[in-house]
Design a protein around this motif. Structure first.
Motif, PDB file in Angstrom:
ATOM      1  N   CYS A  83       3.712  26.586  -9.973  1.00  0.00           N
ATOM      2  CA  CYS A  83       3.804  26.350  -8.534  1.00  0.00           C
ATOM      3  C   CYS A  83       3.643  27.704  -7.860  1.00  0.00           C
ATOM      4  N   ILE A  84       3.283  27.697  -6.607  1.00  0.00           N
ATOM      5  CA  ILE A  84       2.986  28.981  -5.968  1.00  0.00           C
ATOM      6  C   ILE A  84       4.224  29.877  -5.887  1.00  0.00           C
ATOM      7  N   VAL A  90      -9.051  36.110 -21.847  1.00  0.00           N
ATOM      8  CA  VAL A  90      -7.646  36.082 -21.443  1.00  0.00           C
ATOM      9  C   VAL A  90      -7.479  35.015 -20.374  1.00  0.00           C
ATOM     10  N   GLU A  91      -6.489  34.148 -20.574  1.00  0.00           N
ATOM     11  CA  GLU A  91      -6.275  33.048 -19.631  1.00  0.00           C
ATOM     12  C   GLU A  91      -5.298  33.456 -18.535  1.00  0.00           C
ATOM     13  N   GLY A  92      -5.500  32.866 -17.351  1.00  0.00           N
ATOM     14  CA  GLY A  92      -4.703  33.260 -16.194  1.00  0.00           C
ATOM     15  C   GLY A  92      -4.188  32.082 -15.392  1.00  0.00           C
ATOM     16  N   PRO A  93      -3.631  32.353 -14.225  1.00  0.00           N
ATOM     17  CA  PRO A  93      -2.938  31.332 -13.442  1.00  0.00           C
ATOM     18  C   PRO A  93      -3.900  30.226 -13.042  1.00  0.00           C
ATOM     19  N   GLY A  94      -3.428  29.058 -12.890  1.00  0.00           N
ATOM     20  CA  GLY A  94      -2.108  28.563 -12.577  1.00  0.00           C
ATOM     21  C   GLY A  94      -2.122  28.180 -11.103  1.00  0.00           C
ATOM     22  N   HIS A  95      -0.981  28.277 -10.519  1.00  0.00           N
ATOM     23  CA  HIS A  95      -0.789  28.060  -9.082  1.00  0.00           C
ATOM     24  C   HIS A  95      -0.485  29.415  -8.444  1.00  0.00           C
ATOM     25  N   MET A  96      -1.079  29.685  -7.283  1.00  0.00           N
ATOM     26  CA  MET A  96      -0.910  31.004  -6.677  1.00  0.00           C
ATOM     27  C   MET A  96      -1.354  30.965  -5.212  1.00  0.00           C
ATOM     28  N   ALA A  97      -0.535  31.546  -4.349  1.00  0.00           N
ATOM     29  CA  ALA A  97      -0.914  31.633  -2.934  1.00  0.00           C
ATOM     30  C   ALA A  97      -2.194  32.456  -2.787  1.00  0.00           C
ATOM     31  N   LEU A  98      -2.975  32.084  -1.813  1.00  0.00           N
ATOM     32  CA  LEU A  98      -4.291  32.687  -1.608  1.00  0.00           C
ATOM     33  C   LEU A  98      -4.238  34.210  -1.534  1.00  0.00           C
ATOM     34  N   ASN A  99      -3.215  34.736  -0.876  1.00  0.00           N
ATOM     35  CA  ASN A  99      -3.154  36.179  -0.646  1.00  0.00           C
ATOM     36  C   ASN A  99      -2.761  36.982  -1.888  1.00  0.00           C
ATOM     37  N   LEU A 109      -4.621  26.974  -8.208  1.00  0.00           N
ATOM     38  CA  LEU A 109      -4.383  26.046  -7.109  1.00  0.00           C
ATOM     39  C   LEU A 109      -3.606  26.776  -6.016  1.00  0.00           C
ATOM     40  N   VAL A 110      -4.089  26.704  -4.790  1.00  0.00           N
ATOM     41  CA  VAL A 110      -3.540  27.557  -3.727  1.00  0.00           C
ATOM     42  C   VAL A 110      -2.472  26.883  -2.884  1.00  0.00           C
ATOM     43  N   THR A 111      -2.196  25.614  -3.164  1.00  0.00           N
ATOM     44  CA  THR A 111      -1.080  24.923  -2.516  1.00  0.00           C
ATOM     45  C   THR A 111      -0.622  23.823  -3.453  1.00  0.00           C
ATOM     46  N   ASP A 112       0.640  23.425  -3.325  1.00  0.00           N
ATOM     47  CA  ASP A 112       1.219  22.430  -4.222  1.00  0.00           C
ATOM     48  C   ASP A 112       1.343  21.039  -3.589  1.00  0.00           C
TER      49      ASP A 112
END
Length: 434
Positions: free
Chosen positions: A234-235, A266-275, A299-302
């Motif tokens: 989640c963000i 290398v694998e990365g996120p996930g959920h994360m806010a745009l900024n 994903l930039v919003t949940d």
């Protein structure tokens, strides 16, 4: 012809031009010498198991087109193998470069075999998903040798890249316990290994016996995709101590793999806010010495279940524009159910839009030219050419056919006031007639 090299990285380091490097160089409009140098450094990976005979190889990494991956596979609640194989064929027809078989129930070996017989796309798997069924044991009773036996089986079958969650060692797991998250661990493989460590008191076997894993990968020329067990779900969990501490471990594991000529993603996120996305991409590339970065979303919003292909495409475009090389698609069914064929199509298109938008931003060779050709076709009001150039030709054709204008060289939105038509006329010295 007998191979005189072990892996693509080994060949590149020794100046050996492999068929796979030659093919990827042609696809990317790049010289073989330039590509070989990038592969030797590890900043480009060409996942190509020596036993995958139907593969049309692709490169992932610095200076190349952003690639996309499609997840599929059978589960206990959705065990229709024929449907999943139809998804494979659809993904290939839609030009997805990679497929991940995430099957965790039943005849997973048969599923992999059937995919490898028909797939020109590279195939990835997550062996830890398969271990419980393969070994017919409870999770806590599985041994290090059981885990490695499943990895070897996948490699022998011809899998091109495998997600190995080696970064969640006991120290990283303690970070999760000491810094409680809103969503805890949402990686399926990561949660299984966290639970295994808690139940057995042992170190993560993929971390403790990492060199043995690498020996298997080197033998079959499998690319290791270092899984992010602590990716934010989640963000609110993004860029937290667990995620960052695991990333530091993944950087160390990357360099250890390269010493054995094993290619790495290398694998990365996930959920994360745009900024936060751009900074995360820069940090990953720095910490992992420029290794190709493979992101799920972000994903930039949940708050958009049913539309998470859109939230993912927004984040994927920003991520790839700032250095990510490989996008794992997300469908509208994410968080809700196993996607069907229509969900899969929507997810692929959304990811391909994100990838191409990022390629334009990164200045990837040939990316902007595609858009320029489409703009020329629009200026000339050449509908057939527009459809031919479209990322998904069928949808614009269907829209056009569903609402036919009075004049062929307009559409039903602007009609005789069409700016394109009228500018063509007036600049050609004609009266626009209205």
């Amino acid at each position: 012809m007998e191979r005189n090299y072990t892996t693509q990285m080994d060949a590149a380091k020794r100046g050996i031009l492999t068929p796979e490097i030659k093919t990827v160089a042609e696809k990317e409009n790049m010289s073989t010498e330039e590509l070989m140098e990038l592969v030797a450094k590890g900043v480009v990976a060409i996942p190509a198991n020596k036993n995958h005979k139907t593969l049309s190889p692709e490169g992932i990494g610095q200076g190349l087109r952003t690639k996309i991956n499609v997840n599929l596979g059978i589960s206990r609640d959705a065990a229709d193998m024929d449907l999943e194989l139809e998804k494979v064929r659809t993904a290939i027809n839609m030009k997805a470069e990679a497929i991940m078989d995430l099957s965790n129930y039943g005849k997973t070996h048969e599923m992999r075999k059937k995919i490898l017989e028909i797939s020109t796309a590279m195939l990835g798997t997550v062996p830890v998903y398969d271990t419980i069924g393969y070994c017919e044991k409870k999770l806590k009773d599985i041994t290090k040798d059981d885990f490695l036996r499943v990895v070897r089986q996948h490699a022998e079958d011809g899998v091109d890249f495998m997600t190995i969650h080696a970064g969640i060692n006991r120290a990283t797991a303690q970070k999760v316990k000491d810094n409680r998250r809103r969503m805890n661990i949402v990686s399926r493989g990561g949660a299984l290994l966290f639970a295994w460590m808690e139940m057995t008191g042992n170190e993560n076997p993929f971390y403790e016996y990492y060199d043995e894993v690498l020996d298997i990968f080197r033998e079959y020329d499998v690319t290791i995709s270092l899984g992010d067990a602590c990716r934010p779900g989640c963000i609110d969990d993004a860029t937290d101590p667990a995620q960052i501490s695991e990333l530091i471990v993944l950087g160390e594991l990357t360099r250890r793999a390269w010493k054995k000529d094993v290619q790495v993603m290398v694998e990365g996120p996930g959920h994360m806010a745009l900024n936060e996305i751009a900074a995360n991409m820069i940090a990953e590339k720095r910490i992992c010495s420029g290794a190709p970065f493979y992101v799920l979303g972000p994903l930039v919003t949940d708050v958009a279940p049913g539309y998470d292909h859109i939230t993912s495409a927004i984040g994927g475009a920003v991520a790839a524009a700032n250095g990510a090389d490989f996008l794992c698609y997300v469908t509208p069914a994410e968080h809700l159910r196993l996607p069907d064929l229509d969900d899969m199509r929507e997810g692929i298109i959304a990811s391909k839009i994100a990838a191409h938008a990022a390629d334009i931003a990164k200045g990837v060779k040939g990316a902007r030219e595609w858009d320029n050709k489409m703009s020329d076709a629009r200026r000339e009001i050449d509908w057939d050419k527009m459809f031919e150039l479209a990322l998904d030709p069928e949808k614009p054709k269907a829209y056009r056919a569903s609402s036919v204008p009075r004049e062929e060289n307009t559409c039903t939105m602007c009609g005789e006031q069409c700016a394109v038509k009228n500018m063509n006329k007036i600049l050609g010295g004609e009266d626009i007639g209205i």
